[in-house]
Motif scaffolding. Structure first.
Motif, PDB file in Angstrom:
ATOM      1  N   ALA A  12       0.829  -1.206   0.000  1.00  0.00           N
ATOM      2  CA  ALA A  12       0.000   0.000   0.000  1.00  0.00           C
ATOM      3  C   ALA A  12       0.861   1.253   0.000  1.00  0.00           C
ATOM      4  O   ALA A  12       1.782   1.374   0.810  1.00  0.00           O
ATOM      5  CB  ALA A  12      -0.918   0.003   1.218  1.00  0.00           C
ATOM      6  N   LEU A  13       0.522   2.177  -0.874  1.00  0.00           N
ATOM      7  CA  LEU A  13       1.172   3.489  -0.917  1.00  0.00           C
ATOM      8  C   LEU A  13       0.090   4.552  -0.968  1.00  0.00           C
ATOM      9  O   LEU A  13      -0.637   4.664  -1.958  1.00  0.00           O
ATOM     10  CB  LEU A  13       2.089   3.597  -2.136  1.00  0.00           C
ATOM     11  N   ASP A  14      -0.045   5.304   0.115  1.00  0.00           N
ATOM     12  CA  ASP A  14      -1.030   6.382   0.205  1.00  0.00           C
ATOM     13  C   ASP A  14      -2.430   5.906  -0.171  1.00  0.00           C
ATOM     14  O   ASP A  14      -3.081   6.427  -1.074  1.00  0.00           O
ATOM     15  CB  ASP A  14      -0.614   7.560  -0.686  1.00  0.00           C
ATOM     16  N   GLU A  15      -2.903   4.921   0.569  1.00  0.00           N
ATOM     17  CA  GLU A  15      -4.243   4.374   0.358  1.00  0.00           C
ATOM     18  C   GLU A  15      -5.090   4.533   1.627  1.00  0.00           C
ATOM     19  O   GLU A  15      -5.860   3.646   2.006  1.00  0.00           O
ATOM     20  CB  GLU A  15      -4.166   2.895  -0.037  1.00  0.00           C
ATOM     21  N   ALA A  16      -4.966   5.684   2.303  1.00  0.00           N
ATOM     22  CA  ALA A  16      -5.665   5.909   3.573  1.00  0.00           C
ATOM     23  C   ALA A  16      -7.182   5.795   3.428  1.00  0.00           C
ATOM     24  O   ALA A  16      -7.869   5.325   4.335  1.00  0.00           O
ATOM     25  CB  ALA A  16      -5.289   7.273   4.143  1.00  0.00           C
ATOM     26  N   GLU A  17      -7.715   6.239   2.294  1.00  0.00           N
ATOM     27  CA  GLU A  17      -9.164   6.198   2.113  1.00  0.00           C
ATOM     28  C   GLU A  17      -9.685   4.800   1.787  1.00  0.00           C
ATOM     29  O   GLU A  17     -10.883   4.539   1.928  1.00  0.00           O
ATOM     30  CB  GLU A  17      -9.568   7.168   1.010  1.00  0.00           C
ATOM     31  N   SER A  18      -8.795   3.923   1.360  1.00  0.00           N
ATOM     32  CA  SER A  18      -9.212   2.586   0.931  1.00  0.00           C
ATOM     33  C   SER A  18      -8.907   1.495   1.937  1.00  0.00           C
ATOM     34  O   SER A  18      -9.632   0.497   2.022  1.00  0.00           O
ATOM     35  CB  SER A  18      -8.539   2.235  -0.406  1.00  0.00           C
ATOM     36  N   ILE A  19      -7.825   1.643   2.693  1.00  0.00           N
ATOM     37  CA  ILE A  19      -7.330   0.514   3.486  1.00  0.00           C
ATOM     38  C   ILE A  19      -8.297   0.075   4.581  1.00  0.00           C
ATOM     39  O   ILE A  19      -8.466  -1.121   4.828  1.00  0.00           O
ATOM     40  CB  ILE A  19      -5.923   0.821   4.067  1.00  0.00           C
ATOM     41  N   GLY A  20      -8.951   1.029   5.234  1.00  0.00           N
ATOM     42  CA  GLY A  20      -9.901   0.664   6.276  1.00  0.00           C
ATOM     43  C   GLY A  20     -11.084  -0.128   5.748  1.00  0.00           C
ATOM     44  O   GLY A  20     -11.377  -1.228   6.249  1.00  0.00           O
ATOM     45  N   PRO A  21     -11.791   0.395   4.731  1.00  0.00           N
ATOM     46  CA  PRO A  21     -12.896  -0.364   4.145  1.00  0.00           C
ATOM     47  C   PRO A  21     -12.469  -1.722   3.600  1.00  0.00           C
ATOM     48  O   PRO A  21     -13.197  -2.705   3.721  1.00  0.00           O
ATOM     49  CB  PRO A  21     -13.389   0.554   3.019  1.00  0.00           C
ATOM     50  N   LEU A  22     -11.268  -1.795   3.005  1.00  0.00           N
ATOM     51  CA  LEU A  22     -10.790  -3.069   2.472  1.00  0.00           C
ATOM     52  C   LEU A  22     -10.589  -4.086   3.595  1.00  0.00           C
ATOM     53  O   LEU A  22     -11.028  -5.238   3.500  1.00  0.00           O
ATOM     54  CB  LEU A  22      -9.475  -2.865   1.717  1.00  0.00           C
ATOM     55  N   LEU A  23      -9.940  -3.660   4.663  1.00  0.00           N
ATOM     56  CA  LEU A  23      -9.690  -4.578   5.773  1.00  0.00           C
ATOM     57  C   LEU A  23     -10.977  -4.975   6.490  1.00  0.00           C
ATOM     58  O   LEU A  23     -11.059  -6.070   7.051  1.00  0.00           O
ATOM     59  CB  LEU A  23      -8.689  -3.956   6.750  1.00  0.00           C
TER      60      LEU A  23
END
Length: 227
Positions: A12-23
């Motif tokens: 992950a590189l600068d995926e703050a908006e995506s990482i939470g929903p993905l996890l």
């Protein structure tokens, strides 16, 4: 599906908006480890991943291959699964990849977006063209029968260690495929869903320049090992 001795590795590189929903979609109960490799993010991606329950590894050397290699090095699991952090893949579908290892039917399993059908508008035309072109070249040069170069894939930790991976940027996934093919191992595709990323723009497919640079690196790997 019962607990599998597998690690899900998410570069992950600068995926703050995506990482939470993905996890939040990730089936932690099926996996020995869920590892997010923070590849030099400046937006708090690693911190958010840790709060969501993932093991976070920091790899400052930017490059997809560097991130994947760092995740593999941090894993103690028998099977390694790699998946992007942008939400374009569905984490629950990793069971489609893992079930083949339980049956000892595969050495490398690739999630194919094309086998499942890519919804209109989710992948730029130039990226889709480049993907198909490189898959065709791999089939011609290495005797494979692939439809996709997708980054949602799984293989044993031991097999990855045997590949002596060298390409640490865009060509990492293709190097894996050609080296497994040269060893005469079994490569199987399974259909996986593909959707629009949760947020932001792709570092590769989001621009024509990024796609060209990635395609150049990938082609260099394809022909390097065909000699």
């Amino acid at each position: 599906m019962k607990l599998v001795d597998a690690a899900l590795i998410i570069p992950a590189l600068d995926e703050a908006e995506s990482i939470g929903p993905l996890l939040s979609e990730t089936p932690f109960h099926l996996l020995r480890q869920v590892i997010v490799v923070d590849n030099g993010s400046t937006d708090g991606t690693g911190e958010l991943a840790a709060k969501a329950g993932a093991q976070v590894v920091r790899e400052e050397r930017q490059g997809y291959g560097y991130a994947c290699a760092a995740g593999a090095a941090a894993s103690e699991a028998k099977i390694l699964v790699f998946m992007d952090a942008d939400g374009s893949f569905v984490p629950a579908e990793l069971s489609r990849l893992l079930v083949l290892f339980e049956k000892s039917e595969v050495d490398l399993v690739l999630g194919s977006r094309l086998l499942a059908g890519i919804p209109r508008g989710t992948m730029p035309t130039h990226q889709l063209f480049g993907n198909r072109l490189i898959a065709w070249m791999l089939n011609r040069l290495y005797g494979l029968h692939l439809t996709d170069l997708g980054p949602f894939r799984a293989l044993s930790h031991d097999l990855l260690d045997s590949l002596d991976m060298k390409e640490l940027t865009y060509g990492w996934t293709v190097e894996m495929m050609v080296k497994v093919a040269r060893q005469g191992k079994r490569i199987v595709e399974v259909p996986v869903s593909y959707r629009s990323r949760f947020a932001g723009k792709s570092k590769i497919g989001g621009t024509i320049r990024g796609t060209i640079l990635a395609t150049y690196r990938i082609f260099s790997v394809v022909f390097r090992y065909a000699i």
